[in-house]
Design a protein around this motif. Structure first.
Motif, PDB file in Angstrom:
ATOM      1  N   MET A 195     -44.653   9.504 -28.659  1.00  9.67           N
ATOM      2  CA  MET A 195     -43.725   8.821 -27.767  1.00  9.67           C
ATOM      3  C   MET A 195     -44.505   7.831 -26.905  1.00  9.67           C
ATOM      4  O   MET A 195     -45.445   8.203 -26.201  1.00  9.67           O
ATOM      5  N   THR A 196     -44.140   6.562 -26.968  1.00 11.67           N
ATOM      6  CA  THR A 196     -44.748   5.517 -26.152  1.00 11.67           C
ATOM      7  C   THR A 196     -43.880   5.279 -24.917  1.00 11.67           C
ATOM      8  O   THR A 196     -42.657   5.280 -25.012  1.00 11.67           O
ATOM      9  N   PRO A 197     -44.484   5.068 -23.752  1.00  8.11           N
ATOM     10  CA  PRO A 197     -43.685   4.895 -22.532  1.00  8.11           C
ATOM     11  C   PRO A 197     -42.770   3.666 -22.597  1.00  8.11           C
ATOM     12  O   PRO A 197     -43.181   2.597 -23.069  1.00  8.11           O
ATOM     13  N   ALA A 198     -41.562   3.821 -22.077  1.00  5.49           N
ATOM     14  CA  ALA A 198     -40.608   2.705 -22.062  1.00  5.49           C
ATOM     15  C   ALA A 198     -41.094   1.566 -21.183  1.00  5.49           C
ATOM     16  O   ALA A 198     -40.718   0.402 -21.382  1.00  5.49           O
ATOM     17  N   TYR A 199     -41.957   1.889 -20.210  1.00  8.08           N
ATOM     18  CA  TYR A 199     -42.420   0.859 -19.278  1.00  8.08           C
ATOM     19  C   TYR A 199     -43.529  -0.024 -19.851  1.00  8.08           C
ATOM     20  O   TYR A 199     -43.944  -0.989 -19.222  1.00  8.08           O
ATOM     21  N   TRP A 200     -44.063   0.293 -21.040  1.00  7.67           N
ATOM     22  CA  TRP A 200     -45.253  -0.380 -21.554  1.00  7.67           C
ATOM     23  C   TRP A 200     -45.100  -1.902 -21.650  1.00  7.67           C
ATOM     24  O   TRP A 200     -45.994  -2.632 -21.195  1.00  7.67           O
ATOM     25  N   PRO A 201     -44.011  -2.425 -22.211  1.00  5.73           N
ATOM     26  CA  PRO A 201     -43.891  -3.887 -22.293  1.00  5.73           C
ATOM     27  C   PRO A 201     -43.922  -4.571 -20.925  1.00  5.73           C
ATOM     28  O   PRO A 201     -44.586  -5.599 -20.757  1.00  5.73           O
ATOM     29  N   GLN A 202     -43.213  -4.006 -19.952  1.00  5.48           N
ATOM     30  CA  GLN A 202     -43.221  -4.583 -18.606  1.00  5.48           C
ATOM     31  C   GLN A 202     -44.609  -4.499 -17.986  1.00  5.48           C
ATOM     32  O   GLN A 202     -45.082  -5.451 -17.350  1.00  5.48           O
ATOM     33  N   ALA A 215     -50.642   1.396 -28.060  1.00  2.00           N
ATOM     34  CA  ALA A 215     -50.106   1.836 -26.771  1.00  2.00           C
ATOM     35  C   ALA A 215     -50.419   3.307 -26.566  1.00  2.00           C
ATOM     36  O   ALA A 215     -50.753   4.029 -27.514  1.00  2.00           O
ATOM     37  N   LEU A 216     -50.314   3.730 -25.334  1.00  2.00           N
ATOM     38  CA  LEU A 216     -50.476   5.131 -24.982  1.00  2.00           C
ATOM     39  C   LEU A 216     -49.415   5.969 -25.690  1.00  2.00           C
ATOM     40  O   LEU A 216     -48.250   5.579 -25.751  1.00  2.00           O
ATOM     41  N   VAL A 217     -49.828   7.118 -26.213  1.00  2.00           N
ATOM     42  CA  VAL A 217     -48.906   8.011 -26.920  1.00  2.00           C
ATOM     43  C   VAL A 217     -49.098   9.431 -26.400  1.00  2.00           C
ATOM     44  O   VAL A 217     -50.225   9.882 -26.215  1.00  2.00           O
ATOM     45  N   SER A 218     -48.017  10.132 -26.162  1.00  2.00           N
ATOM     46  CA  SER A 218     -48.074  11.536 -25.746  1.00  2.00           C
ATOM     47  C   SER A 218     -47.562  12.429 -26.860  1.00  2.00           C
ATOM     48  O   SER A 218     -46.566  12.116 -27.516  1.00  2.00           O
ATOM     49  N   ARG A 219     -48.237  13.533 -27.072  1.00  2.00           N
ATOM     50  CA  ARG A 219     -47.751  14.523 -28.033  1.00  2.00           C
ATOM     51  C   ARG A 219     -46.721  15.459 -27.416  1.00  2.00           C
ATOM     52  O   ARG A 219     -46.054  16.184 -28.123  1.00  2.00           O
ATOM     53  N   GLY A 220     -46.665  15.455 -26.087  1.00  3.66           N
ATOM     54  CA  GLY A 220     -45.523  16.065 -25.429  1.00  3.66           C
ATOM     55  C   GLY A 220     -45.572  17.533 -25.084  1.00  3.66           C
ATOM     56  O   GLY A 220     -44.714  18.016 -24.378  1.00  3.66           O
ATOM     57  N   ASP A 221     -46.570  18.305 -25.537  1.00  6.13           N
ATOM     58  CA  ASP A 221     -46.606  19.741 -25.236  1.00  6.13           C
ATOM     59  C   ASP A 221     -47.588  19.978 -24.088  1.00  6.13           C
ATOM     60  O   ASP A 221     -48.798  19.847 -24.280  1.00  6.13           O
ATOM     61  N   PRO A 222     -47.098  20.312 -22.903  1.00  9.75           N
ATOM     62  CA  PRO A 222     -47.979  20.444 -21.743  1.00  9.75           C
ATOM     63  C   PRO A 222     -49.080  21.486 -21.927  1.00  9.75           C
ATOM     64  O   PRO A 222     -50.239  21.236 -21.572  1.00  9.75           O
ATOM     65  N   PHE A 223     -48.745  22.653 -22.443  1.00 10.72           N
ATOM     66  CA  PHE A 223     -49.756  23.705 -22.569  1.00 10.72           C
ATOM     67  C   PHE A 223     -50.856  23.298 -23.538  1.00 10.72           C
ATOM     68  O   PHE A 223     -52.048  23.445 -23.248  1.00 10.72           O
ATOM     69  N   VAL A 224     -50.469  22.756 -24.682  1.00 10.24           N
ATOM     70  CA  VAL A 224     -51.459  22.324 -25.666  1.00 10.24           C
ATOM     71  C   VAL A 224     -52.346  21.227 -25.084  1.00 10.24           C
ATOM     72  O   VAL A 224     -53.573  21.228 -25.275  1.00 10.24           O
TER      73      VAL A 224
END
Length: 205
Positions: A1-8, A31-40
Protein backbone atom coordinates in the motif's frame (compact mmCIF):
# COMPACT_ATOMS: atom_id res chain seq x y z
CA UNK A 1 0.00 0.00 0.00
CA UNK A 2 1.46 3.36 -1.09
CA UNK A 3 0.36 6.48 0.81
CA UNK A 4 -2.36 8.57 -0.85
CA UNK A 5 -0.40 11.70 0.01
CA UNK A 6 2.68 10.69 -2.04
CA UNK A 7 1.91 12.67 -5.23
CA UNK A 8 1.20 15.86 -3.28
CA UNK A 9 4.28 15.36 -1.13
CA UNK A 10 6.57 14.92 -4.12
CA UNK A 11 5.15 18.03 -5.79
CA UNK A 12 5.64 20.14 -2.67
CA UNK A 13 9.17 18.85 -2.02
CA UNK A 14 10.14 19.36 -5.65
CA UNK A 15 9.09 22.99 -5.37
CA UNK A 16 10.79 23.50 -2.00
CA UNK A 17 14.16 21.80 -2.47
CA UNK A 18 16.26 21.49 -5.64
CA UNK A 19 18.25 18.52 -4.33
CA UNK A 20 15.12 16.57 -3.49
CA UNK A 21 13.65 17.58 -6.84
CA UNK A 22 16.55 15.78 -8.49
CA UNK A 23 16.16 12.70 -6.32
CA UNK A 24 12.41 12.56 -6.88
CA UNK A 25 12.97 12.68 -10.64
CA UNK A 26 15.72 10.07 -10.39
CA UNK A 27 13.55 7.61 -8.51
CA UNK A 28 10.28 8.31 -10.30
CA UNK A 29 7.88 5.40 -10.07
CA UNK A 30 9.11 4.27 -6.65
CA UNK A 31 7.34 5.02 -3.38
CA UNK A 32 7.12 4.02 0.24
CA UNK A 33 5.20 0.77 0.73
CA UNK A 34 3.79 -0.74 3.93
CA UNK A 35 3.10 -4.42 4.43
CA UNK A 36 0.56 -3.42 7.01
CA UNK A 37 1.05 -5.89 9.91
CA UNK A 38 2.15 -3.95 13.01
CA UNK A 39 3.44 -6.93 15.00
CA UNK A 40 5.46 -8.35 12.13
CA UNK A 41 6.90 -4.93 11.37
CA UNK A 42 8.02 -4.46 14.96
CA UNK A 43 9.53 -7.94 15.22
CA UNK A 44 11.44 -7.34 12.00
CA UNK A 45 12.64 -3.97 13.30
CA UNK A 46 14.01 -5.60 16.44
CA UNK A 47 15.69 -8.31 14.37
CA UNK A 48 17.43 -5.65 12.29
CA UNK A 49 18.76 -3.54 15.15
CA UNK A 50 22.53 -2.86 15.10
CA UNK A 51 23.29 -5.23 12.21
CA UNK A 52 23.61 -4.68 8.47
CA UNK A 53 20.62 -4.89 6.16
CA UNK A 54 22.12 -8.03 4.58
CA UNK A 55 22.59 -9.72 7.94
CA UNK A 56 19.09 -8.70 9.05
CA UNK A 57 17.58 -10.16 5.90
CA UNK A 58 19.42 -13.43 6.51
CA UNK A 59 18.22 -13.69 10.11
CA UNK A 60 14.69 -12.74 9.11
CA UNK A 61 14.63 -15.46 6.44
CA UNK A 62 15.58 -18.03 9.08
CA UNK A 63 12.87 -16.74 11.43
CA UNK A 64 10.27 -17.11 8.67
CA UNK A 65 11.52 -20.62 7.86
CA UNK A 66 11.47 -21.68 11.52
CA UNK A 67 8.19 -20.29 12.82
CA UNK A 68 4.78 -21.25 11.39
CA UNK A 69 3.64 -17.62 11.66
CA UNK A 70 4.84 -14.35 13.13
CA UNK A 71 2.20 -13.73 15.79
CA UNK A 72 2.38 -12.94 19.52
CA UNK A 73 1.04 -16.41 20.32
CA UNK A 74 3.64 -18.20 18.21
CA UNK A 75 6.49 -16.10 19.63
CA UNK A 76 5.37 -16.76 23.20
CA UNK A 77 5.11 -20.48 22.48
CA UNK A 78 8.59 -20.65 20.92
CA UNK A 79 11.57 -21.71 23.00
CA UNK A 80 14.65 -19.54 23.32
CA UNK A 81 16.88 -22.11 21.61
CA UNK A 82 14.78 -22.05 18.43
CA UNK A 83 14.92 -18.27 18.19
CA UNK A 84 18.63 -18.21 19.01
CA UNK A 85 19.23 -20.73 16.22
CA UNK A 86 17.74 -18.21 13.78
CA UNK A 87 20.53 -15.81 14.64
CA UNK A 88 18.83 -13.70 17.30
CA UNK A 89 20.95 -12.59 20.22
CA UNK A 90 19.84 -13.41 23.76
CA UNK A 91 18.83 -9.78 24.19
CA UNK A 92 16.77 -9.73 21.00
CA UNK A 93 14.96 -12.90 22.03
CA UNK A 94 14.02 -11.10 25.24
CA UNK A 95 12.88 -8.04 23.31
CA UNK A 96 10.73 -10.04 20.89
CA UNK A 97 9.19 -11.90 23.82
CA UNK A 98 8.37 -8.66 25.64
CA UNK A 99 6.78 -7.27 22.48
CA UNK A 100 4.64 -10.40 22.14
CA UNK A 101 3.55 -10.10 25.77
CA UNK A 102 2.52 -6.48 25.25
CA UNK A 103 0.41 -7.41 22.24
CA UNK A 104 -1.11 -10.48 23.91
CA UNK A 105 -2.03 -8.47 27.01
CA UNK A 106 -3.65 -5.68 24.99
CA UNK A 107 -1.15 -3.04 26.10
CA UNK A 108 -0.54 -2.05 22.46
CA UNK A 109 -3.66 -0.27 21.18
CA UNK A 110 -3.48 -0.79 17.44
CA UNK A 111 -7.13 0.11 16.96
CA UNK A 112 -6.56 3.55 18.50
CA UNK A 113 -3.47 4.53 16.53
CA UNK A 114 -5.34 6.34 13.76
CA UNK A 115 -6.50 8.90 16.33
CA UNK A 116 -3.15 9.12 18.15
CA UNK A 117 -0.30 11.51 17.45
CA UNK A 118 3.18 10.37 16.44
CA UNK A 119 4.41 11.22 19.94
CA UNK A 120 1.65 9.18 21.59
CA UNK A 121 2.43 6.10 19.50
CA UNK A 122 6.15 6.51 20.19
CA UNK A 123 5.43 6.66 23.93
CA UNK A 124 3.26 3.53 23.78
CA UNK A 125 5.86 1.56 21.83
CA UNK A 126 8.64 2.86 24.05
CA UNK A 127 7.19 0.85 26.95
CA UNK A 128 8.35 -2.32 25.15
CA UNK A 129 11.88 -3.45 25.92
CA UNK A 130 14.16 -2.94 22.94
CA UNK A 131 11.99 -0.35 21.21
CA UNK A 132 13.61 3.05 21.44
CA UNK A 133 12.98 6.26 19.58
CA UNK A 134 14.66 5.16 16.33
CA UNK A 135 12.73 1.88 16.11
CA UNK A 136 9.45 3.65 16.87
CA UNK A 137 10.17 6.25 14.20
CA UNK A 138 10.95 3.54 11.62
CA UNK A 139 7.63 1.96 12.54
CA UNK A 140 5.77 5.23 12.05
CA UNK A 141 7.34 5.66 8.62
CA UNK A 142 7.25 2.12 7.27
CA UNK A 143 4.11 0.70 8.86
CA UNK A 144 1.86 3.60 9.76
CA UNK A 145 3.00 5.66 6.74
CA UNK A 146 3.09 8.80 8.87
CA UNK A 147 4.15 11.64 6.55
CA UNK A 148 6.19 13.94 8.78
CA UNK A 149 8.72 11.89 10.77
CA UNK A 150 12.36 13.05 10.82
CA UNK A 151 14.62 10.40 12.42
CA UNK A 152 17.50 12.62 13.53
CA UNK A 153 19.55 9.69 14.85
CA UNK A 154 19.33 7.64 11.66
CA UNK A 155 22.81 7.03 10.26
CA UNK A 156 21.57 6.68 6.69
CA UNK A 157 19.79 10.02 6.81
CA UNK A 158 22.85 11.67 8.31
CA UNK A 159 25.09 10.22 5.58
CA UNK A 160 22.74 11.32 2.80
CA UNK A 161 22.45 14.85 4.17
CA UNK A 162 26.23 15.03 4.54
CA UNK A 163 26.60 13.95 0.91
CA UNK A 164 24.00 16.25 -0.61
CA UNK A 165 23.89 19.30 1.66
CA UNK A 166 27.03 19.50 3.82
CA UNK A 167 30.01 18.84 1.50
CA UNK A 168 30.54 15.45 3.10
CA UNK A 169 30.48 16.67 6.70
CA UNK A 170 28.09 14.76 8.98
CA UNK A 171 25.45 17.22 10.31
CA UNK A 172 24.71 17.48 14.00
CA UNK A 173 21.14 17.08 15.23
CA UNK A 174 20.49 20.82 15.31
CA UNK A 175 21.60 21.35 11.72
CA UNK A 176 19.67 18.32 10.53
CA UNK A 177 16.52 19.45 12.32
CA UNK A 178 16.86 22.90 10.83
CA UNK A 179 17.21 21.48 7.34
CA UNK A 180 14.14 19.35 7.95
CA UNK A 181 12.03 22.43 8.55
CA UNK A 182 11.94 23.15 4.81
CA UNK A 183 10.50 19.66 4.22
CA UNK A 184 7.48 19.94 6.53
CA UNK A 185 4.89 18.42 6.46
CA UNK A 186 6.58 15.72 4.37
CA UNK A 187 9.75 14.93 6.30
CA UNK A 188 9.18 11.15 6.06
CA UNK A 189 9.03 11.47 2.27
CA UNK A 190 12.16 13.60 2.12
CA UNK A 191 13.95 11.06 4.34
CA UNK A 192 12.83 8.20 2.09
CA UNK A 193 14.27 9.84 -1.03
CA UNK A 194 17.52 10.65 0.75
CA UNK A 195 17.79 6.99 1.77
CA UNK A 196 17.24 6.00 -1.86
CA UNK A 197 20.23 8.12 -2.89
CA UNK A 198 22.40 5.76 -0.83
CA UNK A 199 20.54 2.52 -1.53
CA UNK A 200 18.25 2.56 -4.60
CA UNK A 201 16.42 -0.60 -3.48
CA UNK A 202 13.41 0.43 -1.37
CA UNK A 203 13.08 -1.23 2.02
CA UNK A 204 9.71 -2.72 2.94
CA UNK A 205 8.64 -3.70 6.45
Amino acid sequence: MTPAYWPQATRDLTAADDILAGLIARFAGLALVSRGDPFVTLVRSIVGQQISVKAADSVWARVLATLPAITPEVILASDTASLRACGLSVRKVEYVGDLAQHFAAGRIHVDHWAAMSDAEIIAELGAVRGIGLWTAQMFLIFNQLRPDVLPLDDIGLQKAVALHYCAGERPDRRRLAGLGERWRPWRSVATWYLWRSLDPLPVEY
